[in-house]
Design an enzyme around this catalytic site. Structure first.
Site, PDB file in Angstrom:
ATOM      1  N   HIS A  97       0.842  -1.193   0.000  1.00 45.38           N
ATOM      2  CA  HIS A  97       0.000   0.000   0.000  1.00 45.38           C
ATOM      3  C   HIS A  97       0.876   1.241   0.000  1.00 45.38           C
ATOM      4  O   HIS A  97       1.981   1.243   0.546  1.00 45.38           O
ATOM      5  CB  HIS A  97      -0.985   0.005   1.178  1.00 45.38           C
ATOM      6  CG  HIS A  97      -0.371  -0.014   2.549  1.00 45.38           C
ATOM      7  ND1 HIS A  97       0.119   1.122   3.156  1.00 45.38           N
ATOM      8  CD2 HIS A  97      -0.198  -1.010   3.449  1.00 45.38           C
ATOM      9  CE1 HIS A  97       0.566   0.823   4.366  1.00 45.38           C
ATOM     10  NE2 HIS A  97       0.393  -0.465   4.567  1.00 45.38           N
ATOM     11  N   ASP A  99      -0.162   4.404   1.084  1.00 46.36           N
ATOM     12  CA  ASP A  99      -0.473   5.409   2.108  1.00 46.36           C
ATOM     13  C   ASP A  99       0.277   5.125   3.399  1.00 46.36           C
ATOM     14  O   ASP A  99       0.651   3.978   3.696  1.00 46.36           O
ATOM     15  CB  ASP A  99      -1.979   5.491   2.369  1.00 46.36           C
ATOM     16  CG  ASP A  99      -2.589   4.163   2.822  1.00 46.36           C
ATOM     17  OD1 ASP A  99      -2.231   3.115   2.241  1.00 46.36           O
ATOM     18  OD2 ASP A  99      -3.410   4.167   3.753  1.00 46.36           O
ATOM     19  N   ASP A 129       6.457   0.480   7.075  1.00 42.67           N
ATOM     20  CA  ASP A 129       5.039   0.208   6.782  1.00 42.67           C
ATOM     21  C   ASP A 129       4.543   1.140   5.693  1.00 42.67           C
ATOM     22  O   ASP A 129       4.003   2.188   5.985  1.00 42.67           O
ATOM     23  CB  ASP A 129       4.243   0.396   8.078  1.00 42.67           C
ATOM     24  CG  ASP A 129       2.779   0.050   7.943  1.00 42.67           C
ATOM     25  OD1 ASP A 129       2.420  -0.670   6.992  1.00 42.67           O
ATOM     26  OD2 ASP A 129       1.986   0.514   8.778  1.00 42.67           O
ATOM     27  N   GLU A 161      -5.072   1.816   2.725  1.00 37.23           N
ATOM     28  CA  GLU A 161      -5.007   0.625   3.579  1.00 37.23           C
ATOM     29  C   GLU A 161      -5.139   1.028   5.039  1.00 37.23           C
ATOM     30  O   GLU A 161      -5.792   0.331   5.827  1.00 37.23           O
ATOM     31  CB  GLU A 161      -3.682  -0.107   3.338  1.00 37.23           C
ATOM     32  CG  GLU A 161      -3.585  -1.477   4.000  1.00 37.23           C
ATOM     33  CD  GLU A 161      -3.066  -1.436   5.440  1.00 37.23           C
ATOM     34  OE1 GLU A 161      -3.153  -2.459   6.147  1.00 37.23           O
ATOM     35  OE2 GLU A 161      -2.575  -0.368   5.875  1.00 37.23           O
ATOM     36  N   GLU A 162      -4.518   2.138   5.413  1.00 29.75           N
ATOM     37  CA  GLU A 162      -4.533   2.575   6.803  1.00 29.75           C
ATOM     38  C   GLU A 162      -5.912   3.043   7.254  1.00 29.75           C
ATOM     39  O   GLU A 162      -6.162   3.191   8.451  1.00 29.75           O
ATOM     40  CB  GLU A 162      -3.512   3.699   7.010  1.00 29.75           C
ATOM     41  CG  GLU A 162      -2.066   3.326   6.710  1.00 29.75           C
ATOM     42  CD  GLU A 162      -1.473   2.324   7.693  1.00 29.75           C
ATOM     43  OE1 GLU A 162      -2.192   1.896   8.614  1.00 29.75           O
ATOM     44  OE2 GLU A 162      -0.294   1.980   7.546  1.00 29.75           O
ATOM     45  N   GLU A 189       3.708  -6.661   4.019  1.00 35.21           N
ATOM     46  CA  GLU A 189       3.669  -5.960   5.299  1.00 35.21           C
ATOM     47  C   GLU A 189       4.858  -6.419   6.155  1.00 35.21           C
ATOM     48  O   GLU A 189       5.361  -7.536   6.004  1.00 35.21           O
ATOM     49  CB  GLU A 189       2.366  -6.257   6.039  1.00 35.21           C
ATOM     50  CG  GLU A 189       1.125  -5.653   5.396  1.00 35.21           C
ATOM     51  CD  GLU A 189       0.933  -4.182   5.735  1.00 35.21           C
ATOM     52  OE1 GLU A 189       1.824  -3.591   6.384  1.00 35.21           O
ATOM     53  OE2 GLU A 189      -0.119  -3.632   5.343  1.00 35.21           O
ATOM     54  N   HIS A 383       4.070   2.984  12.422  1.00 32.87           N
ATOM     55  CA  HIS A 383       3.296   4.096  12.996  1.00 32.87           C
ATOM     56  C   HIS A 383       4.043   4.848  14.096  1.00 32.87           C
ATOM     57  O   HIS A 383       3.463   5.737  14.718  1.00 32.87           O
ATOM     58  CB  HIS A 383       1.947   3.601  13.560  1.00 32.87           C
ATOM     59  CG  HIS A 383       1.085   2.910  12.559  1.00 32.87           C
ATOM     60  ND1 HIS A 383      -0.231   2.546  12.830  1.00 32.87           N
ATOM     61  CD2 HIS A 383       1.313   2.501  11.281  1.00 32.87           C
ATOM     62  CE1 HIS A 383      -0.759   1.955  11.777  1.00 32.87           C
ATOM     63  NE2 HIS A 383       0.176   1.905  10.820  1.00 32.87           N
TER      64      HIS A 383
END
Length: 410
Positions: A97, A99, A129, A161-162, A189, A383
């Protein structure tokens, strides 16, 4: 033309040098150089990702590879997929992903959107990530294009995705309707290059409670939206505790049961006014074999049979509505799954690994594509401020993709 670790890795797996074949005047990047480019695009979920998508389109076109853009409803974001190699069935998808999560409120030691190397680590938002995996698959494109592939590599880049894995389903559906059907998918991931064969499903339910507002001194004439929301939240908490008691000890997850959690709530206008409205969001994390639909149905039954009748005895224009605003299915273990077999062969990892976070793997699997999660970096860094990926992990990912190219060239 830049030469990188790919030249060495590729030479180990093929009997001819990586530059053999027609000369293509196109940009080449090492995995680290590509990661620096991807990190430089601030593709926080609240923003557009089109600058990154346009860069990838141009890069692929420079290597003679056509790509297909799948925009969202607003046109401000898009997914992208492409086929490298022969347009035949039974290829392998490499999926990431685009984003990333926000950086506001986090104490970063440097610009989050400028790649920084220090102490064997690469720092920047998305390094772990999951732009690290995206960098690996894109940096390998020249070598994929030069290889004698007998089955294709499908490149897939999604958005949002987030926000609940919103961008992958239309991308996957477009892939399946528009080109050869892949047999397997590797969702990169961060797993420290371990082969993840199962994970929980993730869903978000927005619950809106409509009460009847009166002065708090007239308690018996009103219907408190907050009080009834609290009853629903307590019911959800009780179900989670019950799930813990009946958890499957053989499920290699922590925790090994479905959880229903309220993380956001708002309602009311003043302490002495009975709340007319209250809204909250339920985070549902389902173990394989359970679904968001089954838990939403149980919640709706409880609301219909227990909550709403007592509300409407006082005022008819009250009630509860429940809306699913995000839903990504669990990834279930497959019996003799081809994706698992491939990933284990390429990594040498034979452990049994499951995770509790969600990915887009379940969305590939529910469409009949055998799927696993396997990518560089640790989920512990995702994150976080000063997010990083270890250079050694990036190198392990390079070996994985190089071996995949060799495997698909047989």
């Amino acid at each position: 033309t830049r030469r990188s670790a790919w030249s060495i890795l590729w030479a180990r797996h093929l009997p001819f040098p990586p530059d053999t074949g027609p000369t293509i005047m196109a940009e080449r990047y090492s995995a680290q150089e590509m990661l620096a480019r991807l990190v430089s695009f601030p593709t926080v979920s609240a923003r557009s990702n089109l600058d990154l998508i346009e860069f990838v389109e141009s890069y692929l076109a420079g290597h003679g590879i056509a790509s297909i853009r799948v925009p969202d409803a607003t046109g401000a974001k898009a997914a992208l997929h492409a086929v490298v190699g022969p347009h035949v069935d039974n290829g392998v998808v490499l999926s990431a992903h685009t984003d990333v999560v926000p950086v506001e409120g986090q104490a970063w030691s440097s610009d989050p959107f400028t790649l920084r190397e220090a102490d064997g680590r690469l720092y920047g938002r998305g390094t772990c990530d999951m732009k690290g995996f995206a960098a690996l698959m894109l940096a390998a494109v020249p070598h994929m294009a030069a290889a004698p592939l007998t089955r294709p590599v499908h490149l897939a880049l999604s958005y949002d995705e987030e926000l609940g894995c919103l961008g992958a389903p239309p991308m996957i559906d477009n892939m399946l309707s528009d080109g050869p059907r892949p047999a397997m998918a590797v969702i990169g991931e961060p797993s420290s290059m371990q082969v993840i064969t199962a994970h929980k499903g993730t869903a978000l339910l927005q619950v809106s409670v409509r009460g009847h507002s009166v002065h708090s001194s007239q308690w018996d004439r009103g219907v408190s939206a907050i009080a009834n929301a609290a009853r629903i939240i307590a019911w959800l908490d009780d179900r989670t505790r019950e799930n813990r008691e009946r958890a499957d000890p053989g499920l290699v997850m922590d925790p090994p049961f479905t959880t229903l959690h309220c993380g956001v709530i708002e309602g009311g206008t003043a302490a002495n006014i009975m709340a007319r409205s209250c809204k909250f969001v339920v985070d549902v994390r389902t173990v394989p074999g359970e679904t968001r639909q089954m838990w939403q149905a149980r919640l709706e039954e409880f609301v219909r049979d227990t909550i709403e009748p007592s509300m409407r005895q006082i005022h008819a224009d009250t009630g509860v509505s429940i809306e699913c605003i995000a839903d990504s299915p669990a990834l279930a273990e497959e019996t003799d799954g081809p994706a698992e077999g491939l990933a284990r062969r390429l990594t040498g990892d034979n452990g049994r690994h499951m995770v509790v976070y969600g990915t887009e793997a379940g969305q590939f699997q529910e469409r009949g594509i055998s799927s696993v999660v396997c990518g560089p970096g640790s989920i512990d860094q995702a994150h976080q401020p000063d997010e990083f990926i270890e250079i050694a992990q990036l190198a392990a990912g390079e070996r994985f993709v190089s071996r995949l190219i060799s495997d698909l060239s047989r």
